[in-house]
Design a protein around this motif. Structure first.
Motif, PDB file in Angstrom:
ATOM      1  N   ARG A  50       0.833  -1.218   0.000  1.00 49.61           N
ATOM      2  CA  ARG A  50       0.000   0.000   0.000  1.00 49.61           C
ATOM      3  C   ARG A  50       0.865   1.264   0.000  1.00 49.61           C
TER       4      ARG A  50
ATOM      5  N   ASP B 249       2.519   1.747  -3.323  1.00 50.28           N
ATOM      6  CA  ASP B 249       1.596   1.848  -4.463  1.00 50.28           C
ATOM      7  C   ASP B 249       2.100   1.005  -5.631  1.00 50.28           C
TER       8      ASP B 249
ATOM      9  N   GLU C 122      -6.893  -1.568  -1.512  1.00 48.57           N
ATOM     10  CA  GLU C 122      -8.019  -0.674  -1.818  1.00 48.57           C
ATOM     11  C   GLU C 122      -9.353  -1.399  -1.639  1.00 48.57           C
TER      12      GLU C 122
ATOM     13  N   THR D 113     -10.061  -1.740   1.940  1.00 48.37           N
ATOM     14  CA  THR D 113     -10.478  -0.447   2.488  1.00 48.37           C
ATOM     15  C   THR D 113     -11.961  -0.190   2.246  1.00 48.37           C
ATOM     16  N   TYR D 114     -12.411  -0.381   1.009  1.00 47.67           N
ATOM     17  CA  TYR D 114     -13.828  -0.137   0.713  1.00 47.67           C
ATOM     18  C   TYR D 114     -14.727  -1.118   1.471  1.00 47.67           C
TER      19      TYR D 114
ATOM     20  N   ASN E 288      -6.329   1.215 -10.973  1.00 52.51           N
ATOM     21  CA  ASN E 288      -5.890   1.747  -9.682  1.00 52.51           C
ATOM     22  C   ASN E 288      -6.699   1.244  -8.501  1.00 52.51           C
ATOM     23  N   ARG E 289      -7.864   0.618  -8.813  1.00 49.61           N
ATOM     24  CA  ARG E 289      -8.749   0.076  -7.774  1.00 49.61           C
ATOM     25  C   ARG E 289      -9.285   1.157  -6.843  1.00 49.61           C
ATOM     26  N   VAL E 290      -9.490   2.337  -7.395  1.00 51.66           N
ATOM     27  CA  VAL E 290     -10.059   3.476  -6.670  1.00 51.66           C
ATOM     28  C   VAL E 290     -11.341   3.889  -7.370  1.00 51.66           C
TER      29      VAL E 290
ATOM     30  N   GLY F  43     -11.757   8.683  -1.789  1.00 51.03           N
ATOM     31  CA  GLY F  43     -10.683   8.166  -0.951  1.00 51.03           C
ATOM     32  C   GLY F  43     -11.062   8.196   0.519  1.00 51.03           C
TER      33      GLY F  43
ATOM     34  N   ILE G 279      -6.898   4.627   1.329  1.00 51.55           N
ATOM     35  CA  ILE G 279      -6.880   5.227  -0.009  1.00 51.55           C
ATOM     36  C   ILE G 279      -6.586   6.705   0.202  1.00 51.55           C
TER      37      ILE G 279
ATOM     38  N   LYS H 204      -3.289   8.689  -3.720  1.00 49.25           N
ATOM     39  CA  LYS H 204      -3.957   7.730  -4.606  1.00 49.25           C
ATOM     40  C   LYS H 204      -5.151   8.368  -5.310  1.00 49.25           C
TER      41      LYS H 204
END
Length: 530
Positions: free
Chosen positions: A238, A241, A360, A363-364, A412-414, A491, A495, A499
């Protein structure tokens, strides 16, 4: 079907000799190829039934055929990770079958997918399927244990199960040991690597990862705790990145001089943290670059702000905001389609397990849990898109704007969202929903009631996006008629602002590339500076 082939001859025998009509060919079939070459007994390409049975268990080989849609090309190359990946897919469907046995099927879309998986498993049956749940030793783990010369695999898996293996489970383990040895002898990646003489040279990003991992391992309170070691690895990925695949490549090359190996945390435990630090320490002298922001902090409450209650609850929130005007959206663009297809083709290794390990995605999921949302039924958008790839499903094609930023989401998985700027009644805000508030989501026929803890985007008419770009409202959807868009990037927690900025820059660039337009303004709205 080739002229003069087996089906043509079968038709002749049925009609001319047996006096009956031949069975329906079901519209024909695609070629089954081995390593990209058509199977052909006359040319000596392919495998006999006996040879195939020596590569895969009968039920797994039947699974390979059953899961492939009719009239779809099937290329089976046993070299490399193909066989371990196939066993993983088989186990995933076996888990769905067990859920069906136990009447624990998920609801809604997740339940439909699980039911499909269970049915594929049932159709793959060669030997009778178990009537109760069994512990299934993972084939990839069996391979790694054999490579590490672990001679007591029963004891290992009984430790994993936290109970004794029953007779059926021991039979499954013995079968997997048999095929794992065949795989290692003939088809493993090591067979390919052994032919390579070029010395591995890590990239600058890989060097930074190794330095970060050294630092994380060095400060561990308990250097023998597997969970802490695993967290140190993920935290290093993480912080750097770096793509997990690139990180694990340099990890294994540094430690065992191979491009892959046993589970990373297990290998560190086996070698010891101090030895791992010693092996990785060649890249300690990596230069540390100072972080600079790509976008300014945006102070435009007349456009967007974060509600005070949300900011207090989630001080780590950073939202990227950009307004792009005078764009020209088309249904498709061949160059964009090619760019997406290239990305998809590079993800052949992707599995749900890998997706679940991405920081990521973790995180979500953490955010969803805090909001009272079941992430099994509502997948965060990066996870949902990547899972379609791992399940070999086609990606949805919406238009050149949406498809373009979705590519950035997958890379980027964001989470990223775009909305029709001219449909808004400003200002907009991220806040908690009020009691009885609803949102009419894109594609739905009935409105959806918000949950009390859900984070959502609102303008003065109501909600237009829920759960960090899980889904959008119909009224602000971007279409081919949209001329101006509001872009947001989500974010929170791990994140970081960096990012978010990276994804916003790439989203803006790819939208301008395929839709044109001009950026009116862009910046970051942070909960701590709101």
């Amino acid at each position: 079907m080739s002229a003069g082939g087996s089906y043509d001859m079968g038709v002749h025998f049925c009609r001319e000799i047996l006096g009956t009509e031949p069975p329906d060919a079901l519209g024909g079939y695609e070629w089954f190829t081995i390593g990209g070459k058509k199977m052909s007994s006359s040319k000596g390409i392919g495998s006999s039934a006996k040879e195939v049975s020596q590569i895969l268990p009968p039920d797994v080989f039947r699974f390979l055929l059953v899961r492939t849609p009719i009239k779809t090309h099937l290329d089976f190359d046993p070299v490399g990770n193909t066989i371990p990946n196939l066993f993983d897919d088989y186990d995933r469907c076996l888990e769905a079958y067990f859920l069906k046995l136990e009447n624990k099927m998920p609801k809604d879309k997740a339940g439909e997918v699980t039911a499909d998986y269970a049915r594929i498993l049932e159709l793959s049956e060669v030997n009778p399927l178990p009537k109760t749940r069994l512990y299934i030793p993972r084939f990839r783990t069996v391979v790694n244990l054999i490579k590490s010369k672990n001679n007591d695999l029963v004891a290992f898996f009984e430790t994993q199960k936290k109970n004794k293996l029953n007779s059926e489970e021991k039979v499954i383990l013995e079968e997997r040991i048999k095929y794992a040895r065949i795989y290692l002898e003939k088809y493993s990646q090591e067979k390919l690597d052994s032919a390579k003489t070029e010395k591995f040279s890590p990239s600058e990003l890989q060097k930074k990862f190794t330095v970060q991992l050294i630092n994380q391992l060095d400060i561990l309170k308990n250097k023998t705790n597997k969970e802490q070691i695993q967290q140190a690895i993920f935290e290093s990925i993480r912080q750097t990145d770096i793509k997990p695949r690139e990180a694990f490549t340099v990890f294994y090359q540094k430690l065992i001089d191979k491009s892959f190996g046993p589970k990373a945390s297990d290998l560190i435990q086996q070698l010891g943290v101090e030895k791992v630090i010693e092996l990785l320490s060649g890249d300690r002298e990596v230069a540390i670059t100072k972080t600079t922001h790509l976008f300014p902090t945006l102070n435009k409450p007349e456009i967007f702000s974060i509600d005070k209650l949300v900011a207090e609850k989630y001080p780590s929130i950073n939202i990227g905001i950009a307004v792009i005007k005078n764009i020209n959206i088309k249904k498709t663009d061949s160059n964009l389609t090619d760019e997406i297809n290239r990305f998809v083709s590079e993800q052949s290794h992707l599995s749900n397990e890998i997706i679940s390990s991405y920081p990521e995605v973790i995180t979500y999921r953490k955010l969803y849990k805090e909001m009272g949302i079941d992430w099994h039924s509502r997948r965060p958008s990066p996870e949902a898109l990547l899972r379609r790839i791992s399940q070999k499903k086609d990606l949805y094609q919406i238009n050149t704007c949406v498809d373009a930023y979705n590519l950035v989401v997958m890379k980027n998985r964001v989470s990223v969202g775009a909305f029709d700027y001219d449909k808004f009644h400003f200002p907009t805000m991220m806040r908690y929903p009020l009691e009885r508030e609803e949102i009419f989501l894109l594609g739905d026929k009935e409105p959806t009631k918000f949950k009390p803890k859900e984070l959502a985007y609102f303008d003065q008419l109501g909600g237009y996006n829920i759960d960090f770009n899980y889904r959008d409202a119909q009224r602000t959807a971007v279409t081919e008629n949209t001329k101006d868009i509001l872009l947001n990037i989500d974010g929170v927690f791990d994140i970081t602002r960096e990012k978010v900025e990276k994804s916003m820059l790439e989203s803006i660039n790819i939208i301008l590339k395929y839709c044109g337009g001009k950026v009116e303004y862009s910046g970051i709205v942070s909960a701590t500076e709101n």
